[in-house]
Design a protein around this motif. Structure first.
Motif, PDB file in Angstrom:
ATOM      1  N   VAL A 133      -6.522 -43.704  47.568  1.00  0.00           N
ATOM      2  CA  VAL A 133      -6.957 -42.335  47.837  1.00  0.00           C
ATOM      3  C   VAL A 133      -5.752 -41.486  48.220  1.00  0.00           C
ATOM      4  N   LEU A 134      -5.604 -40.325  47.572  1.00  0.00           N
ATOM      5  CA  LEU A 134      -4.465 -39.451  47.845  1.00  0.00           C
ATOM      6  C   LEU A 134      -4.813 -38.430  48.918  1.00  0.00           C
ATOM      7  N   THR A 135      -3.883 -38.245  49.856  1.00  0.00           N
ATOM      8  CA  THR A 135      -4.025 -37.214  50.881  1.00  0.00           C
ATOM      9  C   THR A 135      -2.852 -36.255  50.752  1.00  0.00           C
ATOM     10  N   ALA A 136      -3.155 -34.962  50.642  1.00  0.00           N
ATOM     11  CA  ALA A 136      -2.093 -33.959  50.479  1.00  0.00           C
ATOM     12  C   ALA A 136      -1.723 -33.369  51.831  1.00  0.00           C
ATOM     13  N   ASN A 137      -0.432 -33.173  52.026  1.00  0.00           N
ATOM     14  CA  ASN A 137       0.060 -32.500  53.224  1.00  0.00           C
ATOM     15  C   ASN A 137       0.947 -31.339  52.780  1.00  0.00           C
ATOM     16  N   ARG A 138       0.665 -30.148  53.261  1.00  0.00           N
ATOM     17  CA  ARG A 138       1.456 -28.980  52.880  1.00  0.00           C
ATOM     18  C   ARG A 138       2.019 -28.325  54.127  1.00  0.00           C
ATOM     19  N   GLU A 139       3.281 -27.924  54.045  1.00  0.00           N
ATOM     20  CA  GLU A 139       3.965 -27.341  55.198  1.00  0.00           C
ATOM     21  C   GLU A 139       4.638 -26.030  54.801  1.00  0.00           C
ATOM     22  N   GLU A 140       4.433 -25.009  55.607  1.00  0.00           N
ATOM     23  CA  GLU A 140       5.235 -23.790  55.447  1.00  0.00           C
ATOM     24  C   GLU A 140       6.673 -24.178  55.742  1.00  0.00           C
ATOM     25  N   SER A 141       7.560 -23.917  54.799  1.00  0.00           N
ATOM     26  CA  SER A 141       8.947 -24.371  54.931  1.00  0.00           C
ATOM     27  C   SER A 141       9.902 -23.272  54.486  1.00  0.00           C
ATOM     28  N   PHE A 142      11.201 -23.565  54.580  1.00  0.00           N
ATOM     29  CA  PHE A 142      12.216 -22.584  54.200  1.00  0.00           C
ATOM     30  C   PHE A 142      13.325 -23.248  53.391  1.00  0.00           C
ATOM     31  N   LEU A 143      13.753 -22.542  52.336  1.00  0.00           N
ATOM     32  CA  LEU A 143      15.027 -22.889  51.701  1.00  0.00           C
ATOM     33  C   LEU A 143      16.100 -22.167  52.499  1.00  0.00           C
ATOM     34  N   VAL A 144      17.087 -22.896  52.952  1.00  0.00           N
ATOM     35  CA  VAL A 144      18.113 -22.334  53.833  1.00  0.00           C
ATOM     36  C   VAL A 144      19.482 -22.490  53.193  1.00  0.00           C
ATOM     37  N   GLN A 145      20.247 -21.401  53.175  1.00  0.00           N
ATOM     38  CA  GLN A 145      21.619 -21.426  52.650  1.00  0.00           C
ATOM     39  C   GLN A 145      22.503 -20.525  53.503  1.00  0.00           C
ATOM     40  N   PRO A 146      23.814 -20.733  53.475  1.00  0.00           N
ATOM     41  CA  PRO A 146      24.704 -19.789  54.149  1.00  0.00           C
ATOM     42  C   PRO A 146      24.659 -18.432  53.457  1.00  0.00           C
ATOM     43  N   VAL A 147      24.795 -17.370  54.237  1.00  0.00           N
ATOM     44  CA  VAL A 147      24.857 -16.035  53.627  1.00  0.00           C
ATOM     45  C   VAL A 147      26.183 -15.875  52.896  1.00  0.00           C
TER      46      VAL A 147
END
Lengths: 229, 95
Positions: A96-110
């Motif tokens: 059985v598959l359980t999905a987990n979703r997270e608000e996340s960020f791609l982070v890079q130097p300016v």
């Protein structure tokens, strides 16, 4: 040379930020110009002071607050942010598959930043994503995050080895692979929040209408990191 | 071991598996631990399941993915050694 109005410039800039191709290039095995990481302050397990899990609505609210503070911490360190959704699908008992979703960020130097300096920032942000005082561990201390460095062909997870006492404990790596490609059926992927919607081949039966990053019934485009094509 | 005891252990393991599956990442962590330690008996599987359930977890994709990769045979390495220019030595099994 054409001169753009501010509105045109921001439109073009935003369109570029939304581009899946441009996002994939950040993780490409050919030398990228800047390091990149995928981070979140969200936690699936978030216990209260007595060790009991918060109710789901409270957990989500606290995670959202933590992510806002993480965003501020990221910017304070001279890093840029693109909001994304990180997703994983765990195969449990009986397949059985359980999905987990997270608000996340791609982070890079300016601007330009040596990759060791970048990684030091990431380690601090993983250990103390919300800028708490004291040595920690903190309520939103993370297990790890995804990193891709220009000097290395592949992306990897950088993480601690359990019970971290400081950023220096985030020195364990696990290779994710050297390719970034549109998601098909892989159990882990990153989803863009804005811009064009995901194609049918990026979707699966676990998608729900109220999932994170789902606008007008469809999620944003998805990509996955791994080996092979 | 008697049939009754075997049945009792098998039922207990089923309960634990269901509990592990209710906390994102823990079932994979348990499977990776069993594989990494070469565990095959029900008693050992029960002990490891109880260990995983008692341990702290972030319940995040990053933690699950680490154990998922370990289950697929990935070996960890030392990031600091890698950046220092040395060939990173494979890390010990952190699952």
């Amino acid at each position: 040379m054409a001169i753009l109005t501010f509105h045109e410039w921001t439109s073009f800039n935003e369109a570029a930020r939304r581009s899946l191709t441009r996002t994939l290039a950040k993780f490409d095995s050919t030398p990228a110009r800047k390091p990149v990481a995928i981070l979140t302050a969200w936690r699936g397990e978030l216990p209260d002071a007595s060790g009991r899990p918060y109710p789901e609505a409270v957990r989500r609210k606290l995670n959202d607050q933590a992510n806002r503070r993480l965003a501020a911490e990221v910017r304070r360190r001279g890093l840029s942010i693109v909001p994304v959704v990180g997703a994983g699908q765990e195969e449990g008992e009986g397949g059985v598959l359980t999905a987990n979703r997270e608000e996340s960020f791609l982070v890079q130097p300016v601007g330009e930043m040596p990759e060791k300096e970048f990684l030091a920032h990431i380690k601090h942000l993983l250990h103390n994503p919300t800028g708490e005082t004291g040595g920690g561990p903190h309520p939103h201390t993370q297990w790890g995050g995804v990193v891709k460095l220009p000097s290395r062909p592949g992306a990897f997870i950088v993480h601690n080895h359990g019970d971290p006492t400081g950023p220096e404990d985030y020195h364990v790596g696990d290779h994710l692979g050297t390719t970034a490609r549109p998601r098909k059926a892989e159990p882990y992927y990153t989803q863009l929040r804005y811009g064009p919607r995901a194609s049918d081949s990026m979707l699966d039966d676990l998608d729900k209408p109220d999932d994170l990053g789902t606008i007008k019934g469809r999620p944003g485009r998805r990509f996955t990191l791994g080996d092979g094509s | 071991m008697s049939d009754d005891l075997e049945k009792k252990d098998a039922d207990r393991l089923d309960e634990l598996k269901a509990e592990l599956s209710g906390h994102f990442g823990r079932f994979t962590r348990w499977r990776a631990l069993c594989q990494g330690r070469g565990v095959s008996t029900v008693e050992e599987q029960i002990r490891l399941a109880e260990e995983v359930l008692a341990a702290p977890s972030t319940g995040t994709n990053a933690e699950w993915l680490t154990h998922h990769l370990r289950l697929k045979g990935s070996q960890s390495f030392d990031v600091d050694e890698m950046l220092a220019g040395a060939d990173p030595a494979p890390g010990k099994d952190e699952a």
